[in-house]
Design a protein around this motif. Structure first.
Motif, PDB file in Angstrom:
ATOM      1  N   LEU A 158      26.117 -28.948 -37.400  1.00 61.01           N
ATOM      2  CA  LEU A 158      27.019 -29.659 -36.494  1.00 61.01           C
ATOM      3  C   LEU A 158      28.329 -29.886 -37.235  1.00 61.01           C
ATOM      4  O   LEU A 158      28.345 -30.515 -38.303  1.00 61.01           O
ATOM      5  N   ASP A 159      29.434 -29.354 -36.695  1.00 59.63           N
ATOM      6  CA  ASP A 159      30.715 -29.661 -37.312  1.00 59.63           C
ATOM      7  C   ASP A 159      31.082 -31.111 -36.985  1.00 59.63           C
ATOM      8  O   ASP A 159      30.461 -31.728 -36.112  1.00 59.63           O
ATOM      9  N   TYR A 182      19.788 -29.027 -42.341  1.00 55.51           N
ATOM     10  CA  TYR A 182      20.509 -27.776 -42.103  1.00 55.51           C
ATOM     11  C   TYR A 182      20.261 -26.840 -43.275  1.00 55.51           C
ATOM     12  O   TYR A 182      20.422 -27.227 -44.439  1.00 55.51           O
ATOM     13  N   ALA A 183      19.859 -25.615 -43.000  1.00 53.04           N
ATOM     14  CA  ALA A 183      19.550 -24.629 -44.032  1.00 53.04           C
ATOM     15  C   ALA A 183      20.784 -23.776 -44.319  1.00 53.04           C
ATOM     16  O   ALA A 183      21.245 -23.033 -43.446  1.00 53.04           O
ATOM     17  N   GLU A 184      21.305 -23.876 -45.530  1.00 53.51           N
ATOM     18  CA  GLU A 184      22.444 -23.047 -45.926  1.00 53.51           C
ATOM     19  C   GLU A 184      22.060 -21.573 -46.015  1.00 53.51           C
ATOM     20  O   GLU A 184      22.880 -20.692 -45.777  1.00 53.51           O
ATOM     21  N   THR A 185      20.799 -21.309 -46.366  1.00 55.44           N
ATOM     22  CA  THR A 185      20.306 -19.934 -46.468  1.00 55.44           C
ATOM     23  C   THR A 185      18.974 -19.822 -45.720  1.00 55.44           C
ATOM     24  O   THR A 185      18.232 -20.811 -45.627  1.00 55.44           O
ATOM     25  N   PRO A 212      20.727 -21.004 -31.631  1.00 56.40           N
ATOM     26  CA  PRO A 212      19.487 -20.251 -31.405  1.00 56.40           C
ATOM     27  C   PRO A 212      18.612 -20.086 -32.633  1.00 56.40           C
ATOM     28  O   PRO A 212      17.387 -20.094 -32.522  1.00 56.40           O
ATOM     29  N   GLN A 213      19.216 -19.906 -33.838  1.00 52.61           N
ATOM     30  CA  GLN A 213      18.376 -19.753 -35.027  1.00 52.61           C
ATOM     31  C   GLN A 213      17.530 -21.005 -35.248  1.00 52.61           C
ATOM     32  O   GLN A 213      16.342 -20.929 -35.553  1.00 52.61           O
ATOM     33  N   ASP A 226      28.661 -18.406 -33.970  1.00 48.07           N
ATOM     34  CA  ASP A 226      27.436 -19.033 -34.441  1.00 48.07           C
ATOM     35  C   ASP A 226      27.782 -19.913 -35.638  1.00 48.07           C
ATOM     36  O   ASP A 226      28.957 -20.123 -35.955  1.00 48.07           O
ATOM     37  N   ALA A 227      26.755 -20.448 -36.295  1.00 51.77           N
ATOM     38  CA  ALA A 227      26.996 -21.378 -37.392  1.00 51.77           C
ATOM     39  C   ALA A 227      27.820 -20.742 -38.512  1.00 51.77           C
ATOM     40  O   ALA A 227      28.653 -21.405 -39.139  1.00 51.77           O
TER      41      ALA A 227
END
Length: 320
Positions: A35-36, A64-67, A91-92, A220-221
């Protein structure tokens, strides 16, 4: 124990949970995905509108997963907290949560085609434990973006699509909507891929090497997190590009897409209804009600483009 004391004790046990709720026992939810800052504030605003205050009567766990390799661990952390519901940003995140639970309610936000990807049975009757808000009205959205680009770049016949194949929604669009759009508009659509920040440089260089006239940046993200880099690369390679999200408008040539903060604000309504006992299967999926067309005249001038008056007249905002 005397009969009167027993009755009093039993009554206290019966009313205790209700009294605890009335006193504001916090509910716990999870949020998975990026989320920005603007979307996060809109999300909190939507909750406040329904009487839910983060840190008071609502506890929110953010992950939140950076990778990609971090996704299973972080999803497992959320599930271990047994939240009342979880919210998926994109979606991910929704795919990861769907794989983790069939019982905890899931509210997705910013998923283009939840029916096509298999999240819900239909928009009106989701079924299962998922519901939420889409980013577009499926079918011809890419075509609309390309038509806007061709108004800015007359004669454009070769357009690059910046895609992230790790995004399941983008894979769905590539398989269905993109081939149909290419046929209907008689235009060559080139796929350039980036799944990491470092791959963005290669993707833009590839588009330039293939002599693309313009580019559609799939949202997307990755492209949101890397907004300054995406905008800078488009300028460096002299590529007129259209973007989905308003957050890229500072420097981007043109934005056409849903008002993302409005979607996150409206997600608060889903949280409120589910926490009050309504099942996700009984909550229809909602589509965007607000779309934005933003044009940056400074960027257009730097690219040597003249924005037609007809396009300026349709714009919701013109940045000078």
């Amino acid at each position: 124990m005397k009969r009167r004391e027993f009755i009093a004790s039993a009554a206290a046990l019966l009313v205790s949970p209700r009294r605890s709720w009335a006193q504001g026992t916090p509910r716990r939810i999870g949020v998975f995905g990026f989320l920005d800052p603007i979307a996060r504030e809109a999300w909190r605003s939507g909750l406040r509108e329904k009487g839910w205050i983060e840190g008071k009567n609502l506890l929110i766990e953010y992950r939140y997963a950076e990778t990609p390799d971090r996704v299973p661990t972080l999803v497992a952390e959320l599930m271990a907290l047994t939240p009342d519901l979880v919210v998926a940003s994109g979606p991910q995140a929704a795919v990861a949560l769907k794989s983790a639970t069939t019982t905890i309610p899931i509210v997705f936000v910013a998923v283009a085609d939840p029916v096509g990807i298999g999240f819900v049975q239909s928009l009106s009757r989701p079924g299962g434990n998922m519901t939420g808000l889409t980013t577009v009205v499926p079918g011809n959205f890419i075509g609309k973006q390309i038509e806007i680009l061709r108004e800015l770049v007359p004669g454009a016949s070769k357009i690059a699509l910046l895609v992230n194949r790790d995004n399941p929604m983008q894979r769905q669009i590539l398989a269905d909507e993109v081939p149909r759009t290419a046929r209907e508009l008689s235009i060559a659509l080139l796929m350039v891929e980036a799944t990491t920040a470092e791959e963005l440089d290669t993707a833009f260089a590839s588009a330039a090497a293939q002599r693309a006239d313009a580019m559609v940046v799939f949202g997307d993200a990755l492209t949101v997190r890397q907004a300054p880099r995406v905008v800078a690369l488009a300028a460096e390679h002299h590529l007129p590009a259209i973007h989905l999200f308003r957050i890229l408008a500072d420097g981007a040539l043109v934005i056409y897409g849903p008002e993302i903060p409005d979607l996150f604000r409206r997600a608060g309504g889903y949280v409120d209804k589910i926490l009050k006992g309504i099942k996700p299967s009984d909550l229809p999926v909602e589509q965007p009600t607000k779309f934005e067309l933003v044009i940056n005249l400074k960027t257009a001038k730097a690219l040597g483009l003249i924005v037609p008056p007809s396009l300026l007249a349709r714009a919701d905002e013109v940045i000078e």
